[in-house]
Design a protein around this motif. Sequence first.
Motif, short mmCIF file in Angstrom:
data_model
loop_
_atom_site.label_atom_id
_atom_site.label_comp_id
_atom_site.label_asym_id
_atom_site.label_seq_id
_atom_site.Cartn_x
_atom_site.Cartn_y
_atom_site.Cartn_z
N ASP A 248 0.83 -1.20 0.00
CA ASP A 248 0.00 0.00 0.00
C ASP A 248 0.86 1.26 0.00
OD1 ASP A 248 -2.33 -1.43 -0.04
OD2 ASP A 248 -2.69 -1.29 2.13
N HIS B 239 3.89 1.58 -1.13
CA HIS B 239 4.53 1.71 -2.44
C HIS B 239 3.55 2.24 -3.47
CE1 HIS B 239 6.17 0.23 -6.31
NE2 HIS B 239 7.32 0.61 -5.77
N ARG B 240 2.32 1.72 -3.46
CA ARG B 240 1.29 2.19 -4.40
C ARG B 240 0.99 3.66 -4.17
NH1 ARG B 240 -3.72 3.08 -3.52
NH2 ARG B 240 -3.76 1.89 -1.59
N LEU B 241 0.85 4.07 -2.90
CA LEU B 241 0.56 5.47 -2.60
C LEU B 241 1.73 6.37 -3.00
CD1 LEU B 241 -1.20 5.13 0.87
CD2 LEU B 241 -2.23 5.82 -1.30
N ALA B 242 2.94 5.91 -2.81
CA ALA B 242 4.12 6.71 -3.20
C ALA B 242 4.14 6.92 -4.71
CB ALA B 242 5.39 6.04 -2.73
N GLN B 243 3.82 5.87 -5.47
CA GLN B 243 3.81 6.01 -6.92
C GLN B 243 2.68 6.92 -7.37
OE1 GLN B 243 3.98 2.08 -8.68
NE2 GLN B 243 6.20 2.25 -8.81
N GLU B 244 1.50 6.80 -6.77
CA GLU B 244 0.38 7.67 -7.13
C GLU B 244 0.70 9.12 -6.80
OE1 GLU B 244 -3.11 6.18 -5.21
OE2 GLU B 244 -3.16 4.35 -6.41
N THR B 245 1.36 9.35 -5.66
CA THR B 245 1.76 10.71 -5.27
C THR B 245 2.75 11.27 -6.27
OG1 THR B 245 1.40 10.15 -2.96
CG2 THR B 245 2.74 12.10 -3.41
N ALA B 246 3.71 10.46 -6.71
CA ALA B 246 4.70 10.93 -7.67
C ALA B 246 4.04 11.32 -8.99
CB ALA B 246 5.76 9.86 -7.89
N ALA C 12 0.89 12.26 -9.41
CA ALA C 12 0.09 13.46 -9.18
C ALA C 12 0.98 14.70 -9.10
CB ALA C 12 -0.73 13.31 -7.90
N LEU C 13 2.10 14.60 -8.40
CA LEU C 13 3.01 15.73 -8.28
C LEU C 13 3.61 16.10 -9.64
CD1 LEU C 13 4.31 17.74 -6.40
CD2 LEU C 13 6.10 16.09 -5.94
N ASP C 14 3.90 15.12 -10.46
CA ASP C 14 4.40 15.38 -11.80
C ASP C 14 3.36 16.17 -12.60
OD1 ASP C 14 6.33 15.09 -13.93
OD2 ASP C 14 4.92 13.67 -14.84
#
Length: 129
Positions: free
Chosen positions: A75, A77-84, A86-88
């Motif tokens: 979870d 890892h998934r949230l970190a990738q989604e945040t990245a 979104a920030l991009d």
Amino acid sequence: MKRALVPAPLRRAVLGWFDSRYISRADHRQDVKDALWEVQTLAREVTALRAEVVELRSRVAGVKLDPARAGRWDDAHRLAQETAVALDGVLQNEVLLWQAVDRATGREPGTGGAGGVVSRGTAGRGDTA
């Protein structure tokens, strides 16, 4: 091999030419000794690293994976990738916004005035006012 008499100035010139193009035997021996020392040092380091790898593998072999903890890691890892992602998107939108502002003010995007002073809180944007 034949020997011949050579005038001293010619001999000095030829030896000087050879000396300028080639290294001496003493320098070559020192280079070989230095290379051997480096190889021995690297061999010791590789041996130490192999021992460390064996130790780490033995530690990992005894560890059991807790399914609940693995789920939390997945979870996170998934949230970190989604945040990245979104920030991009936010950063891309900010670039588009500042390009629109530059066009509205009649400036070329990426060109600045004010002698390279960064303004409007855009330190990460690389644009100048």
